[in-house]
Design a protein around this motif. Structure first.
Motif, PDB file in Angstrom:
ATOM      1  N   THR A  36      -2.973  -1.202   3.172  1.00 24.06           N
ATOM      2  CA  THR A  36      -1.510  -1.270   3.043  1.00 24.06           C
ATOM      3  C   THR A  36      -0.811  -1.408   4.396  1.00 24.06           C
ATOM      4  O   THR A  36       0.375  -1.738   4.439  1.00 24.06           O
ATOM      5  N   LYS A  37      -1.521  -1.174   5.493  1.00 22.79           N
ATOM      6  CA  LYS A  37      -0.915  -1.247   6.829  1.00 22.79           C
ATOM      7  C   LYS A  37      -1.144  -2.587   7.507  1.00 22.79           C
ATOM      8  O   LYS A  37      -0.667  -2.801   8.624  1.00 22.79           O
ATOM      9  N   GLN A  86      -4.848  -8.623   3.716  1.00 25.93           N
ATOM     10  CA  GLN A  86      -4.962  -8.054   2.379  1.00 25.93           C
ATOM     11  C   GLN A  86      -5.571  -9.066   1.411  1.00 25.93           C
ATOM     12  O   GLN A  86      -6.445  -8.731   0.605  1.00 25.93           O
ATOM     13  N   ARG A 132      -1.871   2.318  -5.956  1.00 28.42           N
ATOM     14  CA  ARG A 132      -0.976   1.739  -4.955  1.00 28.42           C
ATOM     15  C   ARG A 132      -0.278   0.488  -5.488  1.00 28.42           C
ATOM     16  O   ARG A 132      -0.110  -0.495  -4.789  1.00 28.42           O
ATOM     17  N   ASP A 188       2.484  -0.728  -3.376  1.00 28.37           N
ATOM     18  CA  ASP A 188       2.165  -1.278  -2.044  1.00 28.37           C
ATOM     19  C   ASP A 188       1.441  -2.617  -2.130  1.00 28.37           C
ATOM     20  O   ASP A 188       1.632  -3.487  -1.276  1.00 28.37           O
ATOM     21  N   ILE A 189       0.578  -2.770  -3.127  1.00 31.49           N
ATOM     22  CA  ILE A 189      -0.169  -4.028  -3.293  1.00 31.49           C
ATOM     23  C   ILE A 189       0.365  -4.719  -4.534  1.00 31.49           C
ATOM     24  O   ILE A 189       0.136  -4.282  -5.669  1.00 31.49           O
TER      25      ILE A 189
END
Length: 822
Positions: A576-577, A583, A611, A614-615
């Motif tokens: 996520t960073k 990704q 997540r 986030d994704i």
């Protein structure tokens, strides 16, 4: 018992008229001794043959005073591995050696005891260039009491044939001692003289399996070298067949590189060189071939392949390296791990003048480690460094199928011996795999690994995966040693997870690589930066990647699968960073692995489900579409995004080829774009941009016919001009000959008139040719001019329209570049 003492034997004569002496076991069946001892020998006795073993003279040279004795049967009291032979290749004085034998002064109660004497050799101080003079400096030798019959008995009687040893290397055979007091000097024949044109000796040695390879005493203690003769032993594990030092597969694919490095050996000066290439590119095998070529030409050549950086060499060793008298090639494998050794060797080897001396480094890249090392080397050493970069072997014009087939044949012969299981049709069938298409580019190790797995899958399925496991373990240990040498201390499992993360996410810039390292849980910032440098050095970037560790797909997959299943949280936590592209790369790889190992899909789905904010679904679905495994996509997406059932159905249908209608295609197109759109755009309307792209592509397609017509004119015009020029040339030659004959006709009117008529007819025949040519030229030039004025402008306008359409798409999808790059 000392391993050297176990080889020492007493050589007993046929009668009292013979000479008793000492011998040295080269192997369980062969003894080397002095000729004046061996010519009358009948038995030997020693620690390895306590009951005595009969012998016969196998070979001898009276001038060298050296003989070989063969036993009737191998000595059986203890194991005797093949002896190591050595030669002195430096003029430096005071070389410390040992002489071990059975001299008469050690006889007690008619029993002969062994003597170990220490001495020194000054190589250039000798009465005969074919002799070694040994100054005995310690041991228990004495001045024996004299008698009237023999006022000066020689204490070294019985030591003839004793070995002269430098560590484990046999460098000479004692042939005589000083006949007068103080009896502190021995004379020996250098063992290296036995290599010069003595075919009978070489054949005798080879029959018993003993090597005739001579190692240098100057190099033996720097790093323990492997033996570089072709290996004939039965492999213990399949992965040993991939070891380049074993030379299981014939040397192929690097002939031009070997020729380049051979030419580098030429000038009589010191020179530093480097062969760089990714793991498995063929560096070590090419270097071994270079060593063989150098040894054949009389060079002292070694592959110093210690796995860890050795301790500092002694001042005595370095002094000897600065006084070499033999052309020398030193190859340092895994040079990235041995900067201290390289500095020490280069600094001392550079003192040799008039003798060709080469220090060759083998490394994955000439990166950060080399930049640091150059500051520590003498300026003269780095002024003209020869660097050879090894590309993928199939890029050099070698056919992957042929290289693969040669490897399969070699492995099949070694594994299955006489009962070959892999036939020619099998090889051809495997070679038709798309992996071996004409566009394939790969390393030698990639080809050999695939060939070995192919043979094992047929003949030994239970060991098929062993080569991959061994290679992966070797790579991880390699990185671990590099980390330790740079002061990074961490648990092996944690380092494995970090390397797996580098494989999974990759990086297209250094900033992305450093961000990845900074996102690994618990990794110190400085260690992360240093790890980035180490990984980049060991796995140089390919096009589009800043780094991509391991480089062999099978090893990457094995590393990733193991870590996803064992350390999934630590491996997936950085996702996520990182940038969207990283990704996307990670998700695509995970989908592909899940197709082979369903458990990977379960770990992946659980991570995405936690997540979902986030994704994005669009990103995960796009990665699945790129892989094209409908069953895997459905299993992962339904577990990860249960609320997206309708969209998941469309994705699965599109992947399986069962979707119909423009609405689904447009929806998937929107999903692809949405995967990379910023979250705060409130949706993306790409319809106008999409239409503009289609119109621009139509315009370019219309320009194609104009371009094809213009290009078709060129070969037609070229052929016409070629025919015309040929005719014109022949006509001009005819005119020239006629004119020449008229000039030589002198004043003969009849001849001149006849030649003039021929000249007139020739000119008339030439007129229509010139007229036709002019017309063709005018017509085709008009076509080319029209294309230049209109066709090119049409193509340019179409390309501009396409560029404008792409601009519209970029505006419709306002990707925040700065955010992604950060």
């Amino acid at each position: 018992m000392d391993r050297r003492q176990a080889r020492i034997v007493t050589v007993l004569p046929i009668s009292n008229n013979g000479r008793r002496g000492t011998g040295y076991l080269l192997d369980p069946s062969l003894v080397i001794t002095a000729y004046h001892v061996g010519r009358t020998a009948v038995t030997i006795q020693g620690p390895a043959c306590t009951q005595g073993t009969p012998v016969e003279l196998a070979w001898g040279d009276e001038n060298l005073d050296v003989a070989l004795l063969r036993t009737e049967s191998p000595v059986a009291d203890m194991q005797i591995p093949p002896a190591r032979l050595g030669r002195i290749t430096s003029g430096a004085p005071a070389l410390r050696v040992e002489v071990i034998g059975y001299p008469v002064f050690q006889r007690v109660n008619n029993r002969w005891r062994i003597e170990q004497a220490i001495g020194t050799v000054n190589p250039i101080t000798a009465s005969d260039i074919n002799r070694i003079q040994i100054q005995v400096t310690s041991g228990r030798w004495i001045d024996p009491p004299g008698s009237k019959a023999d006022p000066h008995p020689v204490p070294w009687t019985g030591a003839s044939g004793s070995p002269v040893l430098f560590d484990d290397l046999l460098v000479g055979i004692v042939t005589r001692s000083q006949p007068r007091p103080p009896f502190d000097r021995l004379e020996a024949t250098p063992i290296s003289l036995l290599s010069h044109g003595i075919e009978a000796l070489e054949s005798t040695l080879r029959r018993t399996g003993t090597s005739v390879y001579f190692e240098s005493v100057e190099l033996v203690n720097i790093i323990e070298p492997p033996r570089v003769e072709p290996s004939t032993h039965i492999y213990a594990t399949p992965s040993q067949l991939l070891d380049p030092a074993n030379e299981v597969v014939e040397f192929m694919g690097r002939e031009a590189d070997l020729a380049y490095m051979t030419s580098w050996l030429g000038s009589p000066v010191f020179s530093l060189g480097m062969i760089v290439g990714e793991v498995g590119a063929g560096k070590t095998r090419t270097a071994i071939q270079l060593i063989r070529k150098a040894q054949h030409d009389g060079w002292n050549a070694e592959l110093l392949a210690g796995k860890s950086s050795p301790g500092r060499t002694t001042g005595e060793q370095l002094r000897r390296l600065s006084m070499l008298n033999t052309p020398t090639l030193i190859v340092i494998d895994n040079a990235e791990l041995k900067p201290v050794s390289i500095v020490e060797l280069a600094s001392n080897l550079a003192y040799n003048h008039g003798i060709p001396v080469r220090l060759l480094m083998l490394a994955r890249s000439a990166g950060w480690w080399w930049k640091e090392l150059q500051h520590q080397l003498p300026a003269a050493a780095v002024s003209d460094v020869q660097v050879l970069g090894l590309e993928h072997v199939t890029n050099s014009g070698h056919n992957a199928i042929a290289l693969f087939a040669a490897a399969v044949e070699s492995f099949d012969q070694r594994i299955n011996k006489d009962s070959l299981l892999v036939t020619e049709p099998s090889i051809l069938s495997a070679s038709n795999d798309a992996y071996f298409g004409p566009e394939s580019a790969m390393t030698i190790l990639n080809l050999h690994l695939r060939a070995l797995r192919w043979v094992l899958a047929i003949s030994s399925p239970e060991t098929r995966d062993e080569p991959e496991a061994a290679l992966l373990s070797n790579e991880l240990q390699h990185i671990s040693r590099a980390c330790r040498s740079n002061g990074i201390r961490m648990h092996f499992t944690r380092l494995e997870t970090i390397l797996a993360a580098a494989v999974l996410y990759g990086a297209s810039t250094r900033a992305e690589a450093e961000q990845l390292m900074g996102s690994m849980p618990g990794l110190d910032v400085d260690d992360g930066l240093l790890l980035t440098d180490i990984i980049q050095d060991f796995y140089p970037s390919r096009e589009g990647d800043f780094f991509s560790p391991l480089g062999i797909g099978a090893l990457n997959d094995r590393l990733l699968t193991t870590n996803v299943l064992q350390n999934g949280d630590a491996l997936l936590s950085p996702m996520t960073k990182l940038t969207r592209l990283q990704q996307m790369r990670a998700l695509t790889t995970l989908f592909r692995l899940a197709a082979e190992v369903p458990k990977v899909g379960e770990v992946m789905a659980a991570y995405l489900n936690e997540r979902t904010g986030d994704i994005r679904f669009e990103l995960a679905a796009s990665a699945g579409l790129a892989v094209g495994q409908p069953g895997v996509i459905e299993n992962v997406l339904r577990r990860a995004y249960p609320s997206q059932s309708d969209r998941i159905r469309d994705v699965v249908a599109a992947t399986s080829g069962s979707s119909q209608g423009d609405n689904v295609s447009t929806g998937l197109w929107h999903m692809y774009v949405g995967a990379f759109a910023p979250e705060d755009t409130g949706g993306v309307d790409i319809g106008p941009a999409y239409d503009a792209i289609e119109l621009a592509l139509d315009d370019i397609d219309k320009c194609r016919s104009t371009l094809e017509e213009a290009l078709a004119t060129v070969p037609t015009l070229s052929n016409f001009l070629e025919d015309y020029l040929s005719n014109l040339y022949e006509s001009s030659r005819s005119l020239s000959r006629l004119a020449d004959r008229i000039n030589h006709a002198e004043e003969d009117p009849q001849t001149i008139r006849s030649l003039s008529r021929k000249l007139s007819l020739t000119v008339e025949e030439l007129h229509p040719i010139l007229a036709e040519t002019a017309e063709v030229l005018r017509r085709d030039i008009r076509k080319l001019s029209a294309f230049q004025e209109e066709g090119l402008s049409q193509i340019a306008a179409a390309v501009r329209d396409l560029a404008g359409a792409l601009d519209e798409l970029e505006q419709a999808v306002p990707v925040n570049r700065e955010k992604d790059e950060d």
